[in-house]
Design an enzyme around this catalytic site. Sequence first.
Site, mmCIF file in Angstrom:
data_model
loop_
_atom_site.group_PDB
_atom_site.id
_atom_site.type_symbol
_atom_site.label_atom_id
_atom_site.label_comp_id
_atom_site.label_asym_id
_atom_site.label_seq_id
_atom_site.Cartn_x
_atom_site.Cartn_y
_atom_site.Cartn_z
ATOM 1 N N SER A 145 -0.759 -5.536 -15.115
ATOM 2 C CA SER A 145 -0.672 -6.478 -15.691
ATOM 3 C C SER A 145 -0.928 -6.954 -16.934
ATOM 4 C CB SER A 145 -2.050 -7.104 -14.884
ATOM 5 O OG SER A 145 -3.722 -6.480 -15.054
ATOM 6 N N HIS A 174 3.219 -7.558 -9.865
ATOM 7 C CA HIS A 174 1.988 -8.068 -10.024
ATOM 8 C C HIS A 174 1.744 -9.177 -9.255
ATOM 9 C CE1 HIS A 174 -0.205 -10.374 -13.572
ATOM 10 N NE2 HIS A 174 -0.545 -9.885 -12.645
ATOM 11 N N GLU A 228 4.233 -11.990 -9.391
ATOM 12 C CA GLU A 228 5.666 -12.014 -11.249
ATOM 13 C C GLU A 228 6.086 -11.234 -10.762
ATOM 14 O OE1 GLU A 228 3.885 -14.086 -14.728
ATOM 15 O OE2 GLU A 228 2.561 -12.192 -14.203
ATOM 16 N N ASN A 288 -0.351 -14.133 -17.271
ATOM 17 C CA ASN A 288 -0.968 -13.723 -18.856
ATOM 18 C C ASN A 288 -0.925 -13.655 -20.271
ATOM 19 O OD1 ASN A 288 -2.491 -13.054 -16.600
ATOM 20 N ND2 ASN A 288 -2.304 -11.054 -16.546
HETATM 21 P P1 NAI Z 1 -9.716 -0.946 -9.454
HETATM 22 O O1 NAI Z 1 -10.934 -0.056 -10.557
HETATM 23 O O2 NAI Z 1 -10.887 -2.367 -8.625
HETATM 24 O O3 NAI Z 1 -9.135 -0.579 -7.677
HETATM 25 C C1 NAI Z 1 -8.195 0.737 -9.273
HETATM 26 C C2 NAI Z 1 -8.073 2.434 -7.744
HETATM 27 O O4 NAI Z 1 -7.307 2.623 -8.229
HETATM 28 C C3 NAI Z 1 -9.514 3.428 -7.662
HETATM 29 O O5 NAI Z 1 -10.050 3.057 -6.220
HETATM 30 C C4 NAI Z 1 -8.935 4.443 -8.344
HETATM 31 O O6 NAI Z 1 -10.141 5.673 -7.185
HETATM 32 C C5 NAI Z 1 -7.569 4.419 -7.468
HETATM 33 N N1 NAI Z 1 -7.057 5.291 -8.370
HETATM 34 C C6 NAI Z 1 -7.227 5.586 -9.303
HETATM 35 N N2 NAI Z 1 -6.048 7.065 -10.022
HETATM 36 C C7 NAI Z 1 -5.258 6.532 -8.470
HETATM 37 C C8 NAI Z 1 -4.790 7.613 -8.085
HETATM 38 N N3 NAI Z 1 -4.093 9.075 -8.984
HETATM 39 N N4 NAI Z 1 -4.373 7.633 -6.818
HETATM 40 C C9 NAI Z 1 -5.002 7.614 -6.503
HETATM 41 N N5 NAI Z 1 -5.627 6.413 -5.735
HETATM 42 C C10 NAI Z 1 -6.131 6.173 -7.739
HETATM 43 O O7 NAI Z 1 -8.527 -1.583 -10.114
HETATM 44 P P2 NAI Z 1 -7.948 -2.823 -9.585
HETATM 45 O O8 NAI Z 1 -8.588 -4.200 -10.132
HETATM 46 O O9 NAI Z 1 -6.992 -2.941 -8.253
HETATM 47 O O10 NAI Z 1 -6.689 -2.953 -10.433
HETATM 48 C C11 NAI Z 1 -5.504 -2.106 -10.331
HETATM 49 C C12 NAI Z 1 -4.413 -2.392 -11.615
HETATM 50 O O11 NAI Z 1 -4.041 -3.902 -10.407
HETATM 51 C C13 NAI Z 1 -4.492 -2.065 -12.520
HETATM 52 O O12 NAI Z 1 -3.399 -1.411 -12.814
HETATM 53 C C14 NAI Z 1 -4.475 -4.365 -13.027
HETATM 54 O O13 NAI Z 1 -4.394 -3.884 -13.791
HETATM 55 C C15 NAI Z 1 -3.770 -4.590 -12.052
HETATM 56 N N6 NAI Z 1 -4.407 -6.225 -11.519
HETATM 57 C C16 NAI Z 1 -6.000 -6.325 -11.700
HETATM 58 C C17 NAI Z 1 -6.279 -7.786 -11.323
HETATM 59 C C18 NAI Z 1 -7.672 -8.037 -11.090
HETATM 60 O O14 NAI Z 1 -7.640 -8.603 -10.887
HETATM 61 N N7 NAI Z 1 -8.123 -6.956 -10.635
HETATM 62 C C19 NAI Z 1 -5.333 -7.879 -11.028
HETATM 63 C C20 NAI Z 1 -3.825 -8.000 -11.006
HETATM 64 C C21 NAI Z 1 -3.476 -6.405 -11.549
#
Ligand code: NAI
Length: 708
Positions: free
Chosen positions: A415, A436, A448, A486
Amino acid sequence: MSDLVQLTKIDGIAVVTINNPPVNALSAAVSKGIADAVAQIEKDDTVIAVVFIGAGRTFIAGADIKEFGELTSGKIICRESLKPLLVRIEDLRVPVVMAIHGTAFGGGLELAMAGHYRIALPSAQVGQPEVKLGIIPGAAGTQRLPRLAGVAKAVEMCAEGAPVKAEDALKCGILDRLVEGDLLAAALALAREVLAKPAAKTRERNEKLGAPDRNAAIFAAARETARKKQRGLLAPLAAIDAVEAATTLPFEQGCQKEEELFTKCLFSDQSKALIHAFFGEREVAKIPDVPKETPTRGVNSVGIVGAGTMGGGIAMVFANAGIPVLLKETDQAALDRGLANIQKNYANSVKRGRFTQQYVEERRKLIWPTLDYGEFAGVDMVVEAVFESMALKKEVFGQLDRVCKPGAVLATNTSSLDIDEIASATGRPQSVIGTHFFSPANVMRLLEIVRGASTSKEVIATCMQLSKKLGKVGVLVGNCMGFVGNRMFGPYRREAQFLVEEGASVEAVDTALYDFGMAMGPLATGDLAGLDVGWRIRKEFRHLQKPGIRQPLIEDRLCESGRFGQKTGAGWYKYDENRKSSPDPQVADLIRQWTSEGGIAQREISAEEIVDRCIYTLVNEGARLLEEGIALRAVDIDIIYLNGYGFPAYRGGPMWYADTVGLKKVCERIREFQQRLGIWWEPAPLLQRLAEKGKTFAEFSSRQSAAT
Ligand code: NAI
Ligand code: 3HC
């Protein structure tokens, strides 16, 4: 006869074919063509019946919306009403059969209802979607529809605008017959079958118009629903008034009432904004240097890295579009958690009636868990959704580069991070792109699509096309911190916090913006998304902050005291076990204490100032993004804000809203804030220039598009 409407005769049956690709919009020229055809039929004694049919992919998708814009902007002064023409069709002495495939929307359905019989393919849809454009049916739709479908159905269709499938339309009386196969042949057969039957004119069929007391309850309930579900919109209420007129007035007077309401809606700012949004949604798909003919890559399987909040939601998005997904996590426990969340989300959708159990089971089977990158070797695309850390993302992309086949699209859901730096971890930066998604990914329409310096046109075209298949509105943006959405949201939320620091209550800030039309106030939005997300990012980038520049202080302090928002039961508000919010006096006390320690003077702040500061800071940042070329056109920013940030559609998006207020006025207000509040309020150079020249963002954008 024009090329747009052809009149032929088959065994004495006149066939009127409307041929105005792509959707047979009822433009003035098409209406004229139909009028000419009707005039010939009126004169021809040998005609025994008439069939109206659409050429190409559809019947008629409605009046030509472009002409509405030309009318309200004064480019054309008058648009002839369709109503008298429809009465002439209804009054033809021979049976008239309307043959419907694709969509009979708006003026298309109004034309169809003026026929004596309606036959359709099972795949057809009918509807009065005008409210979505801020208007109401304007060619007697509100008067004929209740006569065919009954009052309750007509109110629902005219006030909510949702399409109705052929099968339902048959059940409620809008259609008379469904046929498979050759529609024209079936329509001709029906015409022959009804030759001897006296044709029933819809406008004379009053038996479904109901009784006053039952109708009163229907209208009251519809008004209540409209006020709740279409908050702030004028057209749904006008549509209900118009249908009500059908039940209380003779047809002609009902039509006059409809005309008055239609004209009022058409010339409203709301309608102009909604029409802007309609065309905007289609405009964003057009990328000046990535033409329609750009080759695309097939995406028939995907891998997703990370099964957290976003990865799980994104997996559902692909599965819902019928694309098989390999979902990868680091360990079995994380994978099980992710799959359980997906299962829970699907179960909720079934409970709410959005999907059937069978649909969900089929989708669920498309999601395959894995712990092994090796399985990604065959996928067409990967979406990475791991934690927001550059080091981790680079490691993941390094792995993907090793295992994925040549030509696979490698996308990141970051993001805020630099797409080019992520791409540098691979030997194929041309295949790397940002996709995104917004949270919850399976619900939010916005996608996005972030273009890196090396991203190939083919990969961009693939993702733009894919966004449609996934049911998303894809908007292409450039690569910078926060991209478009953002990057603008940061200053917006910063101003909301400054306002609280200066004396506005938390509730006053949120209420002012909710009343402006935002789906949620900025502080409540922070609580929903999690205040800790921004806090962690701020800590990461604190070294970049320039000394001496005011920074918001409260949200960091709230986080330091463990108040992360809804997930911890407390943030700007407190939350009960059902996540229902209420004002927290403790927060008010803390704010008083912290602002007094910070020496911030307190004062009364009006709702007007709250709205101007929050919305104009969006506009100012939007102007910078536009000038930097991060956003292609002002409308791209608008579509991002309408679909991803809860900006009210009837205000057209932040840039359209600013154009409506007048950029001179917006710029003056920003200068006033600059004098009072300092550096954050420096007007964007583009805004200043346009304001001085009396121009709009829309004019700037169309010039830019033309130049490329
Ligand atoms: P999250 O913390 O809920 O999930 C991340 C997941 O990735 C975890 O389950 C973790 O175990 C897994 N992970 C970490 N390293 C890994 C690997 N090497 N192989 C496989 N899995 C792995 O995070 P979230 O919120 O889902 O965010 C993910 C991405 O999306 C980030 O880049 C964030 O900035 C972006 N994002 C988040 C939004 C939100 O509202 N949460 C909105 C838009 C984008
Ligand atoms: N007038 C003018 N242009 C229209 C149009 C309309 N009613 N409906 C669609 N178009 C244009 C689109 O802008 C697009 O143009 P582009 O290719 O240059 O971008 C092109 O037709 C194809 O449209 P879509 O990309 O939307 O095609 P889809 O196949 O995805 O969807 C549709 C087709 C479901 C018919 C969708 O276009 C739609 O919902 N259209 C609007 C329907 C509508 O609102 N009708 C009511 C009009 S108001 C009215 O009838 C008033 C009456 O009561 C007097």
